[in-house]
Design a protein around this motif. Structure first.
Motif, PDB file in Angstrom:
ATOM      1  N   GLN A 190      -0.675  13.454   5.330  1.00 29.33           N
ATOM      2  CA  GLN A 190      -1.513  13.825   4.197  1.00 29.33           C
ATOM      3  C   GLN A 190      -1.096  13.051   2.949  1.00 29.33           C
ATOM      4  O   GLN A 190       0.088  12.790   2.738  1.00 29.33           O
ATOM      5  CB  GLN A 190      -1.431  15.331   3.937  1.00 29.33           C
ATOM      6  CG  GLN A 190      -1.695  16.189   5.172  1.00 29.33           C
ATOM      7  CD  GLN A 190      -2.928  15.757   5.934  1.00 29.33           C
ATOM      8  OE1 GLN A 190      -4.006  15.629   5.363  1.00 29.33           O
ATOM      9  NE2 GLN A 190      -2.769  15.529   7.241  1.00 29.33           N
ATOM     10  N   PRO A 191      -2.067  12.677   2.109  1.00 28.73           N
ATOM     11  CA  PRO A 191      -1.708  11.967   0.870  1.00 28.73           C
ATOM     12  C   PRO A 191      -0.927  12.865  -0.065  1.00 28.73           C
ATOM     13  O   PRO A 191      -1.047  14.097  -0.026  1.00 28.73           O
ATOM     14  CB  PRO A 191      -3.071  11.606   0.277  1.00 28.73           C
ATOM     15  CG  PRO A 191      -4.025  12.610   0.860  1.00 28.73           C
ATOM     16  CD  PRO A 191      -3.512  12.897   2.239  1.00 28.73           C
ATOM     17  N   GLY A 192      -0.119  12.256  -0.889  1.00 30.99           N
ATOM     18  CA  GLY A 192       0.607  13.012  -1.899  1.00 30.99           C
ATOM     19  C   GLY A 192      -0.329  13.430  -3.015  1.00 30.99           C
ATOM     20  O   GLY A 192      -1.476  12.969  -3.100  1.00 30.99           O
ATOM     21  N   PRO A 193       0.127  14.288  -3.898  1.00 29.02           N
ATOM     22  CA  PRO A 193      -0.714  14.694  -5.026  1.00 29.02           C
ATOM     23  C   PRO A 193      -0.946  13.525  -5.977  1.00 29.02           C
ATOM     24  O   PRO A 193      -0.100  12.640  -6.098  1.00 29.02           O
ATOM     25  CB  PRO A 193       0.113  15.794  -5.690  1.00 29.02           C
ATOM     26  CG  PRO A 193       1.528  15.485  -5.316  1.00 29.02           C
ATOM     27  CD  PRO A 193       1.465  14.907  -3.938  1.00 29.02           C
ATOM     28  N   LYS A 243       0.448   8.554  -3.820  1.00 28.08           N
ATOM     29  CA  LYS A 243       0.883   7.947  -2.557  1.00 28.08           C
ATOM     30  C   LYS A 243      -0.191   8.253  -1.523  1.00 28.08           C
ATOM     31  O   LYS A 243      -0.302   9.371  -1.023  1.00 28.08           O
ATOM     32  CB  LYS A 243       2.235   8.524  -2.128  1.00 28.08           C
ATOM     33  CG  LYS A 243       3.388   8.159  -3.052  1.00 28.08           C
ATOM     34  CD  LYS A 243       3.653   6.660  -3.055  1.00 28.08           C
ATOM     35  CE  LYS A 243       4.857   6.294  -3.923  1.00 28.08           C
ATOM     36  NZ  LYS A 243       6.130   6.744  -3.342  1.00 28.08           N
ATOM     37  N   ILE A 244      -1.021   7.273  -1.257  1.00 27.02           N
ATOM     38  CA  ILE A 244      -2.143   7.486  -0.358  1.00 27.02           C
ATOM     39  C   ILE A 244      -1.733   7.203   1.091  1.00 27.02           C
ATOM     40  O   ILE A 244      -0.738   6.529   1.351  1.00 27.02           O
ATOM     41  CB  ILE A 244      -3.341   6.610  -0.754  1.00 27.02           C
ATOM     42  CG1 ILE A 244      -2.962   5.112  -0.707  1.00 27.02           C
ATOM     43  CG2 ILE A 244      -3.844   6.979  -2.148  1.00 27.02           C
ATOM     44  CD1 ILE A 244      -4.113   4.180  -0.970  1.00 27.02           C
ATOM     45  N   LYS A 245      -2.510   7.738   2.017  1.00 30.91           N
ATOM     46  CA  LYS A 245      -2.256   7.526   3.438  1.00 30.91           C
ATOM     47  C   LYS A 245      -3.381   6.766   4.121  1.00 30.91           C
ATOM     48  O   LYS A 245      -3.275   6.432   5.302  1.00 30.91           O
ATOM     49  CB  LYS A 245      -2.055   8.875   4.133  1.00 30.91           C
ATOM     50  CG  LYS A 245      -0.853   9.664   3.619  1.00 30.91           C
ATOM     51  CD  LYS A 245       0.458   8.972   3.910  1.00 30.91           C
ATOM     52  CE  LYS A 245       1.642   9.814   3.447  1.00 30.91           C
ATOM     53  NZ  LYS A 245       2.929   9.193   3.762  1.00 30.91           N
ATOM     54  N   ALA A 246      -4.464   6.527   3.398  1.00 27.14           N
ATOM     55  CA  ALA A 246      -5.576   5.776   3.975  1.00 27.14           C
ATOM     56  C   ALA A 246      -5.102   4.400   4.427  1.00 27.14           C
ATOM     57  O   ALA A 246      -4.345   3.728   3.715  1.00 27.14           O
ATOM     58  CB  ALA A 246      -6.693   5.634   2.944  1.00 27.14           C
ATOM     59  N   LEU A 247      -5.532   3.988   5.605  1.00 26.06           N
ATOM     60  CA  LEU A 247      -5.202   2.704   6.227  1.00 26.06           C
ATOM     61  C   LEU A 247      -3.749   2.598   6.659  1.00 26.06           C
ATOM     62  O   LEU A 247      -3.276   1.524   7.026  1.00 26.06           O
ATOM     63  CB  LEU A 247      -5.561   1.528   5.311  1.00 26.06           C
ATOM     64  CG  LEU A 247      -7.035   1.441   4.869  1.00 26.06           C
ATOM     65  CD1 LEU A 247      -7.261   0.171   4.073  1.00 26.06           C
ATOM     66  CD2 LEU A 247      -7.976   1.508   6.054  1.00 26.06           C
ATOM     67  N   ILE A 248      -3.017   3.716   6.616  1.00 30.94           N
ATOM     68  CA  ILE A 248      -1.655   3.773   7.151  1.00 30.94           C
ATOM     69  C   ILE A 248      -1.703   4.608   8.428  1.00 30.94           C
ATOM     70  O   ILE A 248      -2.181   5.745   8.409  1.00 30.94           O
ATOM     71  CB  ILE A 248      -0.690   4.410   6.139  1.00 30.94           C
ATOM     72  CG1 ILE A 248      -0.597   3.539   4.877  1.00 30.94           C
ATOM     73  CG2 ILE A 248       0.693   4.598   6.748  1.00 30.94           C
ATOM     74  CD1 ILE A 248       0.254   4.135   3.777  1.00 30.94           C
ATOM     75  N   PRO A 249      -1.257   4.082   9.568  1.00 26.74           N
ATOM     76  CA  PRO A 249      -1.340   4.849  10.814  1.00 26.74           C
ATOM     77  C   PRO A 249      -0.639   6.196  10.683  1.00 26.74           C
ATOM     78  O   PRO A 249       0.432   6.299  10.066  1.00 26.74           O
ATOM     79  CB  PRO A 249      -0.625   3.953  11.836  1.00 26.74           C
ATOM     80  CG  PRO A 249      -0.749   2.571  11.273  1.00 26.74           C
ATOM     81  CD  PRO A 249      -0.687   2.731   9.783  1.00 26.74           C
ATOM     82  N   LEU A 282       0.806  -1.221   0.000  1.00 21.43           N
ATOM     83  CA  LEU A 282       0.000   0.000   0.000  1.00 21.43           C
ATOM     84  C   LEU A 282       0.844   1.278   0.000  1.00 21.43           C
ATOM     85  O   LEU A 282       0.527   2.239  -0.714  1.00 21.43           O
ATOM     86  CB  LEU A 282      -0.956  -0.013   1.198  1.00 21.43           C
ATOM     87  CG  LEU A 282      -1.846   1.217   1.396  1.00 21.43           C
ATOM     88  CD1 LEU A 282      -2.834   1.367   0.245  1.00 21.43           C
ATOM     89  CD2 LEU A 282      -2.590   1.135   2.721  1.00 21.43           C
ATOM     90  N   PRO A 283       1.940   1.361   0.773  1.00 16.69           N
ATOM     91  CA  PRO A 283       2.744   2.594   0.749  1.00 16.69           C
ATOM     92  C   PRO A 283       3.340   2.934  -0.613  1.00 16.69           C
ATOM     93  O   PRO A 283       3.760   4.072  -0.831  1.00 16.69           O
ATOM     94  CB  PRO A 283       3.846   2.311   1.788  1.00 16.69           C
ATOM     95  CG  PRO A 283       3.241   1.305   2.718  1.00 16.69           C
ATOM     96  CD  PRO A 283       2.401   0.435   1.837  1.00 16.69           C
ATOM     97  N   ASP A 284       3.385   1.958  -1.552  1.00 16.22           N
ATOM     98  CA  ASP A 284       3.893   2.252  -2.891  1.00 16.22           C
ATOM     99  C   ASP A 284       2.912   3.079  -3.713  1.00 16.22           C
ATOM    100  O   ASP A 284       3.275   3.555  -4.800  1.00 16.22           O
ATOM    101  CB  ASP A 284       4.211   0.948  -3.643  1.00 16.22           C
ATOM    102  CG  ASP A 284       5.402   0.212  -3.046  1.00 16.22           C
ATOM    103  OD1 ASP A 284       6.173   0.849  -2.293  1.00 16.22           O
ATOM    104  OD2 ASP A 284       5.562  -0.993  -3.321  1.00 16.22           O
ATOM    105  N   GLY A 285       1.705   3.230  -3.215  1.00 17.12           N
ATOM    106  CA  GLY A 285       0.745   4.083  -3.893  1.00 17.12           C
ATOM    107  C   GLY A 285      -0.369   3.317  -4.573  1.00 17.12           C
ATOM    108  O   GLY A 285      -0.361   2.083  -4.670  1.00 17.12           O
ATOM    109  N   MET A 286      -1.348   4.072  -5.036  1.00 16.55           N
ATOM    110  CA  MET A 286      -2.506   3.528  -5.726  1.00 16.55           C
ATOM    111  C   MET A 286      -2.523   4.046  -7.159  1.00 16.55           C
ATOM    112  O   MET A 286      -2.245   5.216  -7.409  1.00 16.55           O
ATOM    113  CB  MET A 286      -3.794   3.945  -5.020  1.00 16.55           C
ATOM    114  CG  MET A 286      -5.063   3.379  -5.628  1.00 16.55           C
ATOM    115  SD  MET A 286      -6.540   4.058  -4.826  1.00 16.55           S
ATOM    116  CE  MET A 286      -6.548   5.722  -5.514  1.00 16.55           C
TER     117      MET A 286
END
Length: 347
Positions: A254-257, A236-242, A215-219
């Protein structure tokens, strides 16, 4: 101009009264439609003005809709009934509510889990099934992600991880919702399961998948114009990452652009080939959707799965968005306009 369409989004009476083709985020879509000789008008929707919106839509040849399934504590129940009524008169509606119920809900992850984009996916149709089945999946190993059937913005999407405890102790879990600003919470598993009971009232089921460690590799968001790729977005999303110790409002949380790419972006050509030649046709067959009924704009969100023996990425579908796909790549408005003309001509 030979055709007229309405573009529908949610707002209040004041927004409806003030809306023009130039003062909203769909301005480029209005512009591209106009280039093709299609008259497009805003049709801001709210339940209090249902009759007024109905009268407006009945004077058009087609309707393009951007309304979230859940927004400001309101669902699409009344809007969907109206759109079905409009479609029954022969006007085209994209996306049609019945198509959304086939492909724009989380249940599609279970119905298509045997395709190349699938993973170990469970479905629970009642609170009793969830109470009986989910603990078994959780104890089998590794964190799981449960998803309510209809939602957006991370509502009702939870990462659930079992806490190691002495034998015989009441099972507890750490949970984290995908909604922005969420923080991890520890509570008894039984209490979390009870918290999910309302999801069966609105969505009818819950989907359960393994958490994807990459997941940290992005969506990767693959934007589709009907059955062809219209572009990609990588984020690079932050959802479901503490969140970090500074809290969920810290910059690091905050999520990346979302970096947009056209359909020809070289790094996504393997995914494009899969979507156009394999996965989308297979999905259409499974769900019973003809090409002329596919949404004019929709997207499939992928997470990176395990690399194969040759070191190439695999992709795991985590969601299909149909109801309100925006923002979109620069190439998408022209594709939306072309497909709209195609549908209008067919009708």
């Amino acid at each position: 101009m030979s055709h007229k369409v309405a573009i529908v989004w949610r707002g209040d009476g004041a927004t409806r009264a003030e809306a023009t083709p130039e003062n909203n985020r769909y301005i480029r879509i209005f512009s591209e439609l106009r280039v093709l000789g299609i008259e497009a008008e805003p049709a801001v929707y709210c339940e209090e003005l249902q009759d007024e919106v109905r009268a407006q839509l009945m004077k058009t040849d087609g309707v393009l809709v951007w309304v979230n399934p859940l927004q400001d504590e309101r669902t699409r129940e009344k809007l969907d009934a109206l759109l079905r009524e409009v479609a029954a008169t022969g006007r085209f509606v994209s996306a049609h509510p019945d198509v959304i119920l086939k492909m724009g809900v989380k249940e599609v992850l279970h119905r298509t889990k045997h395709l190349g984009w699938g993973t170990d996916t469970c479905l629970y149709r009642s609170a009793g099934e969830f109470r009986d089945g989910f603990p078994f999946q959780l104890h089998a190993g590794g964190p799981r992600v449960i998803k309510q059937n209809r939602g957006n913005a991370g509502q009702g999407v939870w990462k659930v991880e079992l806490i190691t405890q002495p034998s015989g102790a009441t099972p507890s879990v750490t949970v984290l919702e995908a909604r922005s600003g969420s923080v991890p919470e520890t509570l008894p598993l039984e209490r979390f399961i009870a918290r999910c009971d309302p999801y069966f009232d609105w969505g009818g089921c819950i989907i359960d998948q393994p958490f994807q460690p990459r997941l940290p590799d992005g969506m990767i968001r693959c934007y589709m114009g009907a059955d062809k790729v219209a572009g990609f977005g990588h984020q690079k999303i932050k959802a479901l990452i503490p969140p970090p110790p500074e809290g969920p409002d810290a910059p690091a949380a905050q999520p990346g652009p979302r970096i947009m790419h056209g359909p020809d972006a070289p790094q996504f050509q393997a995914l494009r080939t899969k979507m156009e030649s394999e996965w989308t046709p297979q999905m259409m067959k499974v769900l019973g959707i003809e090409r002329h009924s596919l949404p004019i704009i929709w997207d499939a969100d992928f997470l990176y799965g395990p690399k194969d023996a040759a070191g190439e990425d695999s992709y795991v579908l985590c969601e299909i968005n149909v109801s309100c796909v925006f923002a979109i790549p620069d190439q998408a408005p022209a594709a939306i306009a072309r497909l709209t003309l195609e549908r209008l001509s067919a009708h």
